[in-house]
Design an enzyme around this catalytic site. Structure first.
Site, short mmCIF file in Angstrom:
data_model
loop_
_atom_site.label_atom_id
_atom_site.label_comp_id
_atom_site.label_asym_id
_atom_site.label_seq_id
_atom_site.Cartn_x
_atom_site.Cartn_y
_atom_site.Cartn_z
N ARG A 1 0.83 -1.21 0.00
CA ARG A 1 0.00 0.00 0.00
C ARG A 1 0.85 1.25 0.00
O ARG A 1 0.46 2.27 -0.60
CB ARG A 1 -0.96 -0.05 1.19
CG ARG A 1 -2.12 -1.00 0.91
CD ARG A 1 -2.96 -1.35 2.09
NE ARG A 1 -4.04 -2.24 1.66
CZ ARG A 1 -4.70 -3.07 2.46
NH1 ARG A 1 -4.41 -3.12 3.75
NH2 ARG A 1 -5.65 -3.84 1.98
N ARG B 1 1.26 28.85 -22.05
CA ARG B 1 0.00 29.19 -22.72
C ARG B 1 -0.49 30.55 -22.25
O ARG B 1 -0.55 30.83 -21.04
CB ARG B 1 -1.06 28.12 -22.42
CG ARG B 1 -2.44 28.40 -23.01
CD ARG B 1 -2.41 28.41 -24.54
NE ARG B 1 -3.70 28.80 -25.09
CZ ARG B 1 -4.63 27.95 -25.51
NH1 ARG B 1 -4.43 26.65 -25.40
NH2 ARG B 1 -5.76 28.39 -26.01
N GLU C 1 -4.97 -2.79 -4.56
CA GLU C 1 -4.41 -3.12 -3.24
C GLU C 1 -5.44 -2.90 -2.13
O GLU C 1 -5.11 -2.40 -1.05
CB GLU C 1 -3.15 -2.29 -2.98
CG GLU C 1 -2.06 -3.03 -2.24
CD GLU C 1 -1.20 -3.88 -3.16
OE1 GLU C 1 -0.19 -4.41 -2.70
OE2 GLU C 1 -1.55 -4.04 -4.34
#
Length: 385
Positions: free
Chosen positions: A243, A268, A363
């Site tokens: 985990r 941008r 998991e």
């Protein structure tokens, strides 16, 4: 990074350079082609990455969980699938180091450390999902062998792993059920079938398969450790590092999304200025960075706890829960910042958005994870009657 030795920091730096030089330039093509990253895996073997969880005398580059977390984040930043290719391998390595007999360690760990032998774990079943105690795969003892029958699903690296840590019932009638569960260390052979590769939204390139066992015979020495009935507790310990690893994969995806967004928001322009100067975009960037840093600190806390030798299921669960949800939010915000280009397959942002959900359901789903966290909280803070 704080908490790492000089040698560990150097390992992380080498992986970061490798990701920038070798992984990021080819990740989009590999992902869109659903192509197994053979060349990259071979490079990781040469770099010793598959042995990072294996101590001497079987391995040469054993590192702390904090270092392993940082390495996993770097790999996932390049391509999450690449980090997934070593996830189950590491869990099996930890299981062997902690619970294996000396004969099992000597037989498997040296080859696992070099990557010559790849390993995975087989837990999930078609009807059970995250409820591992409800598994139906059985291993019946017959003389000096076990006979295995049952099926598993969502098994990563199933076609390329030479060793599988198989969670099964050696005593189906045990009460409570977990006392009848064991882990067998099995190698492919007659009766072991990889039935199909599962089609997936993301997590491309690395196979996730269904397995079927039909009177599959393995020697009694395949039992992890010396006694039956300890498999559930053994796997719970293994899933702590699993985990943490999933949380780090989420961190890597989120970090890539943030880095791409920061670059794009400066390049941008709209209405005469870089879009990061628009409050709505700037706020997204601020929230993305803040959440990712909070997730990273939870991961490091879990890794330190794991390194201490104490139970880390609560900390690992919190890290996995928060980091995976954060990665999903950050990936969506990255799409927002990129606008139409965020929806284009010519940019990497759409890949992050497809990859992020895996960590939410993998998991142990986050819904199950919250239950685990609640139980551990009560266990650690039980009121006296």
């Amino acid at each position: 990074m704080d908490g790492l030795t000089d040698e560990e920091a150097a390992i992380v730096a080498v992986l970061r350079e490798f990701v920038d030089r070798e992984v990021r330039p080819v990740a989009r093509e590999l992902d869109h082609g659903n192509t197994y990253p053979e060349a990259l895996i071979e490079q990781l073997k040469e770099m010793g990455v598959f042995g990072l969880a294996i101590p001497e005398p079987w391995g040469e580059s054993h590192v702390s969980a904090q270092c392993y977390a940082a390495v996993t984040e770097e790999l996932a930043r390049g391509w999450m699938s690449l980090a997934g290719a070593m996830g189950g391998h590491t869990v099996v390595s930890k299981l062997l180091v902690a619970f294996g007999t000396r004969e099992q360690k000597d037989a498997y760990l040296p080859r696992m450390a070099t990557g010559e032998l790849r390993a995975t774990m087989a837990l999930t079943e078609p009807g059970g999902g995250s409820d591992l105690q409800a598994l139906r795969t059985t291993a019946r003892r017959e003389g000096d062998a076990y006979v295995v029958n049952g099926s598993k699903t969502w098994i990563t690296n199933a076609r390329r792993s030479g060793l599988v840590a198989l969670l099964c019932k050696t005593d189906p009638g045990a009460v409570p059920a977990h006392r009848g569960i064991s882990i067998l260390l099995v190698e492919p052979g007659p009766g072991f079938h990889v039935s199909r590769d599962l089609p997936k939204l993301g997590y491309k390139g690395v196979e996730s398969c269904e397995l079927a066992f039909d009177d599959f015979r393995v020697p009694a020495t395949a039992l992890l450790g010396a006694e039956e009935g300890h498999g559930f507790a053994q796997m719970m310990r293994g899933l702590e590092i699993g985990r943490i690893q999933v949380a780090c994969r989420a961190l890597g995806v989120g970090r890539a999304a943030l880095e791409d967004s920061l670059r794009y928001a400066q390049e941008r322009e709209s209405f005469g200025k870089p879009i990061w100067q628009h409050q709505s975009v700037g706020n997204h960037l601020a929230d993305m960075a803040t959440k990712l840093e909070a997730a990273r600190q939870l991961v490091l806390h879990a890794a330190r706890r794991y390194d201490s030798g104490e139970r880390a299921d609560l900390e690992a669960g919190m890290a996995k829960l928060f980091a995976s949800e954060t990665a999903m939010e950050v990936a969506l915000d990255a799409v927002r910042i990129h606008g139409g280009y965020g929806y284009s397959t010519e940019f990497d942002v759409e890949r992050y958005f497809r990859d992020a959900p895996l960590m939410i359901v993998g998991e142990g789903t986050n819904e199950i994870q919250r239950s685990v966290i609640a139980k551990q909280l009560v266990k650690r803070h039980r009121i006296s009657s």
